[in-house]
Design a protein around this motif. Structure first.
Motif, PDB file in Angstrom:
ATOM      1  N   MET A 114       0.844  -1.205   0.000  1.00 34.28           N
ATOM      2  CA  MET A 114       0.000   0.000   0.000  1.00 34.28           C
ATOM      3  C   MET A 114       0.877   1.253   0.000  1.00 34.28           C
ATOM      4  O   MET A 114       1.946   1.248   0.583  1.00 34.28           O
ATOM      5  CB  MET A 114      -0.892   0.009   1.255  1.00 34.28           C
ATOM      6  CG  MET A 114      -2.006   1.028   1.169  1.00 34.28           C
ATOM      7  SD  MET A 114      -2.895   1.147   2.737  1.00 34.28           S
ATOM      8  CE  MET A 114      -3.449  -0.538   2.923  1.00 34.28           C
ATOM      9  N   THR A 115       0.447   2.258  -0.702  1.00 31.14           N
ATOM     10  CA  THR A 115       1.328   3.420  -0.872  1.00 31.14           C
ATOM     11  C   THR A 115       0.780   4.620  -0.134  1.00 31.14           C
ATOM     12  O   THR A 115      -0.337   4.612   0.376  1.00 31.14           O
ATOM     13  CB  THR A 115       1.434   3.770  -2.346  1.00 31.14           C
ATOM     14  OG1 THR A 115       0.120   3.998  -2.804  1.00 31.14           O
ATOM     15  CG2 THR A 115       2.115   2.670  -3.111  1.00 31.14           C
ATOM     16  N   ASN A 116       1.620   5.621  -0.125  1.00 31.84           N
ATOM     17  CA  ASN A 116       1.335   6.877   0.547  1.00 31.84           C
ATOM     18  C   ASN A 116      -0.106   7.361   0.340  1.00 31.84           C
ATOM     19  O   ASN A 116      -0.864   7.530   1.279  1.00 31.84           O
ATOM     20  CB  ASN A 116       2.316   7.909   0.003  1.00 31.84           C
ATOM     21  CG  ASN A 116       2.175   9.237   0.677  1.00 31.84           C
ATOM     22  OD1 ASN A 116       2.027   9.276   1.893  1.00 31.84           O
ATOM     23  ND2 ASN A 116       2.206  10.295  -0.081  1.00 31.84           N
ATOM     24  N   ARG A 117      -0.451   7.572  -0.925  1.00 33.48           N
ATOM     25  CA  ARG A 117      -1.792   8.100  -1.225  1.00 33.48           C
ATOM     26  C   ARG A 117      -2.869   7.138  -0.761  1.00 33.48           C
ATOM     27  O   ARG A 117      -3.901   7.530  -0.285  1.00 33.48           O
ATOM     28  CB  ARG A 117      -1.943   8.363  -2.733  1.00 33.48           C
ATOM     29  CG  ARG A 117      -1.011   9.420  -3.248  1.00 33.48           C
ATOM     30  CD  ARG A 117      -1.597  10.806  -3.026  1.00 33.48           C
ATOM     31  NE  ARG A 117      -0.526  11.781  -3.007  1.00 33.48           N
ATOM     32  CZ  ARG A 117      -0.708  13.073  -3.175  1.00 33.48           C
ATOM     33  NH1 ARG A 117      -1.915  13.569  -3.380  1.00 33.48           N
ATOM     34  NH2 ARG A 117       0.290  13.903  -3.112  1.00 33.48           N
ATOM     35  N   THR A 118      -2.580   5.857  -0.931  1.00 34.85           N
ATOM     36  CA  THR A 118      -3.579   4.880  -0.523  1.00 34.85           C
ATOM     37  C   THR A 118      -3.888   4.990   0.954  1.00 34.85           C
ATOM     38  O   THR A 118      -5.034   5.020   1.369  1.00 34.85           O
ATOM     39  CB  THR A 118      -3.114   3.433  -0.822  1.00 34.85           C
ATOM     40  OG1 THR A 118      -2.645   3.385  -2.144  1.00 34.85           O
ATOM     41  CG2 THR A 118      -4.240   2.443  -0.607  1.00 34.85           C
ATOM     42  N   PHE A 119      -2.850   5.059   1.747  1.00 36.25           N
ATOM     43  CA  PHE A 119      -3.175   5.060   3.181  1.00 36.25           C
ATOM     44  C   PHE A 119      -3.651   6.405   3.656  1.00 36.25           C
ATOM     45  O   PHE A 119      -4.448   6.487   4.571  1.00 36.25           O
ATOM     46  CB  PHE A 119      -2.120   4.408   4.063  1.00 36.25           C
ATOM     47  CG  PHE A 119      -0.703   4.854   4.096  1.00 36.25           C
ATOM     48  CD1 PHE A 119      -0.363   6.084   4.598  1.00 36.25           C
ATOM     49  CD2 PHE A 119       0.287   3.984   3.698  1.00 36.25           C
ATOM     50  CE1 PHE A 119       0.970   6.438   4.704  1.00 36.25           C
ATOM     51  CE2 PHE A 119       1.625   4.330   3.789  1.00 36.25           C
ATOM     52  CZ  PHE A 119       1.960   5.581   4.294  1.00 36.25           C
ATOM     53  N   MET A 120      -3.259   7.469   2.958  1.00 35.70           N
ATOM     54  CA  MET A 120      -3.845   8.751   3.277  1.00 35.70           C
ATOM     55  C   MET A 120      -5.353   8.718   3.000  1.00 35.70           C
ATOM     56  O   MET A 120      -6.157   9.179   3.786  1.00 35.70           O
ATOM     57  CB  MET A 120      -3.194   9.848   2.447  1.00 35.70           C
ATOM     58  CG  MET A 120      -1.771  10.143   2.867  1.00 35.70           C
ATOM     59  SD  MET A 120      -1.510  10.235   4.654  1.00 35.70           S
ATOM     60  CE  MET A 120      -0.609  11.770   4.757  1.00 35.70           C
ATOM     61  N   ILE A 131      -7.124   6.869   5.643  1.00 33.88           N
ATOM     62  CA  ILE A 131      -7.333   7.698   6.818  1.00 33.88           C
ATOM     63  C   ILE A 131      -8.653   8.447   6.699  1.00 33.88           C
ATOM     64  O   ILE A 131      -9.421   8.554   7.646  1.00 33.88           O
ATOM     65  CB  ILE A 131      -6.171   8.704   6.990  1.00 33.88           C
ATOM     66  CG1 ILE A 131      -4.979   8.006   7.641  1.00 33.88           C
ATOM     67  CG2 ILE A 131      -6.588   9.902   7.846  1.00 33.88           C
ATOM     68  CD1 ILE A 131      -3.777   8.909   7.863  1.00 33.88           C
ATOM     69  N   LEU A 132      -8.916   8.933   5.512  1.00 37.23           N
ATOM     70  CA  LEU A 132     -10.145   9.702   5.301  1.00 37.23           C
ATOM     71  C   LEU A 132     -11.378   8.850   5.555  1.00 37.23           C
ATOM     72  O   LEU A 132     -12.418   9.335   5.954  1.00 37.23           O
ATOM     73  CB  LEU A 132     -10.181  10.253   3.874  1.00 37.23           C
ATOM     74  CG  LEU A 132      -9.083  11.282   3.585  1.00 37.23           C
ATOM     75  CD1 LEU A 132      -9.112  11.664   2.120  1.00 37.23           C
ATOM     76  CD2 LEU A 132      -9.238  12.504   4.477  1.00 37.23           C
ATOM     77  N   ASP A 141       5.928   5.009   9.163  1.00 39.55           N
ATOM     78  CA  ASP A 141       4.936   4.184   8.470  1.00 39.55           C
ATOM     79  C   ASP A 141       3.743   3.896   9.388  1.00 39.55           C
ATOM     80  O   ASP A 141       2.598   3.792   8.932  1.00 39.55           O
ATOM     81  CB  ASP A 141       5.564   2.857   8.015  1.00 39.55           C
ATOM     82  CG  ASP A 141       6.662   3.054   6.973  1.00 39.55           C
ATOM     83  OD1 ASP A 141       6.869   4.192   6.503  1.00 39.55           O
ATOM     84  OD2 ASP A 141       7.326   2.060   6.631  1.00 39.55           O
ATOM     85  N   TRP A 184       2.341   5.836  11.394  1.00 37.05           N
ATOM     86  CA  TRP A 184       1.347   6.920  11.475  1.00 37.05           C
ATOM     87  C   TRP A 184       0.056   6.444  10.820  1.00 37.05           C
ATOM     88  O   TRP A 184      -1.017   6.793  11.231  1.00 37.05           O
ATOM     89  CB  TRP A 184       1.857   8.180  10.767  1.00 37.05           C
ATOM     90  CG  TRP A 184       3.045   8.819  11.414  1.00 37.05           C
ATOM     91  CD1 TRP A 184       3.559   8.547  12.653  1.00 37.05           C
ATOM     92  CD2 TRP A 184       3.881   9.842  10.870  1.00 37.05           C
ATOM     93  NE1 TRP A 184       4.660   9.342  12.895  1.00 37.05           N
ATOM     94  CE2 TRP A 184       4.876  10.140  11.822  1.00 37.05           C
ATOM     95  CE3 TRP A 184       3.890  10.550   9.652  1.00 37.05           C
ATOM     96  CZ2 TRP A 184       5.866  11.111  11.602  1.00 37.05           C
ATOM     97  CZ3 TRP A 184       4.864  11.500   9.429  1.00 37.05           C
ATOM     98  CH2 TRP A 184       5.844  11.781  10.404  1.00 37.05           C
ATOM     99  N   PHE A 185       0.223   5.643   9.771  1.00 39.90           N
ATOM    100  CA  PHE A 185      -0.958   5.041   9.164  1.00 39.90           C
ATOM    101  C   PHE A 185      -1.228   3.644   9.698  1.00 39.90           C
ATOM    102  O   PHE A 185      -2.320   3.342  10.153  1.00 39.90           O
ATOM    103  CB  PHE A 185      -0.832   4.989   7.636  1.00 39.90           C
ATOM    104  CG  PHE A 185      -1.904   4.139   7.024  1.00 39.90           C
ATOM    105  CD1 PHE A 185      -3.204   4.597   6.960  1.00 39.90           C
ATOM    106  CD2 PHE A 185      -1.628   2.853   6.581  1.00 39.90           C
ATOM    107  CE1 PHE A 185      -4.227   3.798   6.442  1.00 39.90           C
ATOM    108  CE2 PHE A 185      -2.638   2.056   6.064  1.00 39.90           C
ATOM    109  CZ  PHE A 185      -3.936   2.533   5.994  1.00 39.90           C
ATOM    110  N   PHE A 186      -0.228   2.767   9.633  1.00 43.59           N
ATOM    111  CA  PHE A 186      -0.476   1.347   9.880  1.00 43.59           C
ATOM    112  C   PHE A 186      -0.936   1.060  11.305  1.00 43.59           C
ATOM    113  O   PHE A 186      -1.660   0.117  11.554  1.00 43.59           O
ATOM    114  CB  PHE A 186       0.773   0.514   9.563  1.00 43.59           C
ATOM    115  CG  PHE A 186       1.040   0.379   8.091  1.00 43.59           C
ATOM    116  CD1 PHE A 186       0.129  -0.290   7.275  1.00 43.59           C
ATOM    117  CD2 PHE A 186       2.171   0.913   7.508  1.00 43.59           C
ATOM    118  CE1 PHE A 186       0.356  -0.419   5.913  1.00 43.59           C
ATOM    119  CE2 PHE A 186       2.414   0.782   6.145  1.00 43.59           C
ATOM    120  CZ  PHE A 186       1.501   0.124   5.345  1.00 43.59           C
TER     121      PHE A 186
END
Lengths: 202, 202, 202, 202
Positions: A1-7, A10-11, A108, A110-112
């Motif tokens: 999963m990439t940056n944009r995906t996990f951002m 988050i939404l 990492d 921060w999202f996971f």
């Protein structure tokens, strides 16, 4: 999963964190209650150099009236620490020209793990290492880029009117470097205070 | 002469620019006179793509109440433009993985020609280029690093809750990219307004 | 401990790896035994995109006569794999604008676990991610910088006469990206072959 | 016009430079005529520091049997110099955290003026500057990224078994830095020799 995906993810998990609109309300009582501004300094340190820097950064932040600063090892940071911080400073030693894997895994997370939004928090970076060209600067760039990808606003130290991306120090850390670390903490804390007590978005 | 040298030289030429202490006084009348916040968008463009982006960035900044935004070609920017700007956004095409020489020479002229301090101004960056891996991102990093070395505070765009270092667009620039440019201008202008109208340093 | 420190430590542990002088002897029999050149592709992948890229990179390397290429997950790589490789290509997804923590920890382990010298091996980099400006390029820079700090020689892909720092691909990876990955593997393998079969140092 | 665009344009101007296939023929007579390997060191210098480094880099290259090294000011370099070089090392002072505008404009001229292909030439980078965190490293990254975008293969110095992205030196340049510069020149020249005298592509 990439940056944009996990951002994006988050939404979709908006109930997990304080809504953006609420977070960004100006704090009208900031002058009355100057304890409002929280500065979190997160570091990874094996030999102790980065730890010394982290403590100096927190010390510098504490100089700003109304600021409470805390330096924590990367392994000890909670989601609550991140959520409630107004400013976040990250520090790492330099391994093969970039931050330590432990610091990158924390980022990492921060999202996971933490699922926390850092949007509009103020950021700063510091690093330690050996050699004039060994990658200490690249650690700063990687930390700053990570924070900006998370939506943070980034500031460096101001030293005798000069700017900088952050503070990097040769091992072993000397007094000049610690002075620069205090300048970094002070400036980031000051920006955090100004942003937090400014007027709200229109 | 190097970065630190010319920054130090700036300090010795303090009469050439508005003293730091004066510049950083909070503007108590900002809410009464919201026109106060000036956003300057500086770009170099040969084929027109970066120019389109610059105009969209200025458009986005203009959305914030109290902001006046202006997009100028790099060759047309004066020292006065730089001195009076509260926010500065820089945009360049990608040549061999970094900004155009014309943009870099403009940045060098902050010292060599303009002798201007950009400390605590808010910055943002955008770039155009071909190819997914052609260096468009590195242009953003170089622009952000230059601004931070000058003492600026840096912010990226916020797009659907996501952050970023800046906006890069494939040639030819499409509507999605222009929307991102507007988001960049809007966020940087908003940060500039909040920082400018915040309380002063203690 | 920092980059230079652990590099220095490697020097103190010289018995743990094949001496530099021996390693760098030209292989006089390379033309007779063209199977000599080993290309190792190491990747971290969660969603499968980077894995697809890794396989295409290995496929491209295999096109060069005399090359044996192998793609391995980061968790499966041994010290022997690293020691015997003539070329090493690294691939990672993009998390917060830089490589995954798992990949960075693997790189740190070149010293902490494997104690292997990568001097004069040929390197290449690839990354996957979402968004035009999400950090896919910075992953390449960080990988390339790590490899150069380890003393490696670095090459990118050649695509229709054009160069590049590496290959980055949008998720989901498409055929154009896979073609670029093959070009990366092919060029790095070719450089490795030329360096390995060249004359020895004077 | 962007990176990829002008690279593509180069392809359309193939008669302006020695065809790739011809250039990459192995030089069978290299051992008989070891003078074959040409190393070009290009620098911009205002205060003299980068010039001293450039001369040390050329000196180091000259140590390799069969190498002819030449250090030239950026303003004096011709298209013929670039075309005939087997290795190209670039050096610049640090202005606002990146190379001088003059050096970037020279790089842009690889397309705009010289129309030269640098594919498969060997590259290296060095920089001078003040301050531990002033951007000297970012100059190296930008130079290396430019060279890789042009299709070059990049190597750093080897110093006591340690690698590096290039050499950066504090102003004023001292003996340790000059020794590192010689190590950079020597390693890049050595790689150039090995690549040039290796077998041809299959």
């Amino acid at each position: 999963m990439t940056n944009r995906t996990f951002m994006a993810t988050i939404l979709l998990c908006a109930n997990l964190w304080v809504p953006l609109s609420a977070k960004q309300q100006p704090d009208q009582s900031a002058q009355a209650n100057p304890k409002e501004v929280k500065v979190l300094v997160v570091y990874y340190s094996q030999g102790g150099n980065t730890e010394k820097m982290a403590k100096a950064v927190a010390e510098g932040a504490q100089k700003i009236v109304g600021v409470t600063a805390l330096a924590k090892k990367v392994a000890d940071v909670s989601g609550e620490d991140l959520k409630t911080a107004d400013a976040l400073l990250l520090g790492s030693p330099t391994y093969y020209g970039d931050m330590a894997g432990q610091m990158k895994s924390f980022i990492d997370d921060w999202f996971f793990k933490f699922r926390v939004s850092l949007v509009d928090k103020i950021g700063g970076a510091f690093s330690s290492g050996l050699g004039g060209t060994g990658g200490k600067e690249h650690v700063l760039y990687s930390l700053v880029i990570a924070m900006m990808n998370a939506g943070m606003i980034v500031a460096g130290p101001l030293i005798e009117g000069m700017g900088g991306v952050g503070v990097s120090a040769l091992d072993p850390v000397n007094d000049v470097a610690l002075k620069e670390c205090r300048a970094l903490g002070e400036h980031v804390a000051n920006v955090a205070r100004r942003v937090k007590t400014g007027e709200k978005r229109k």
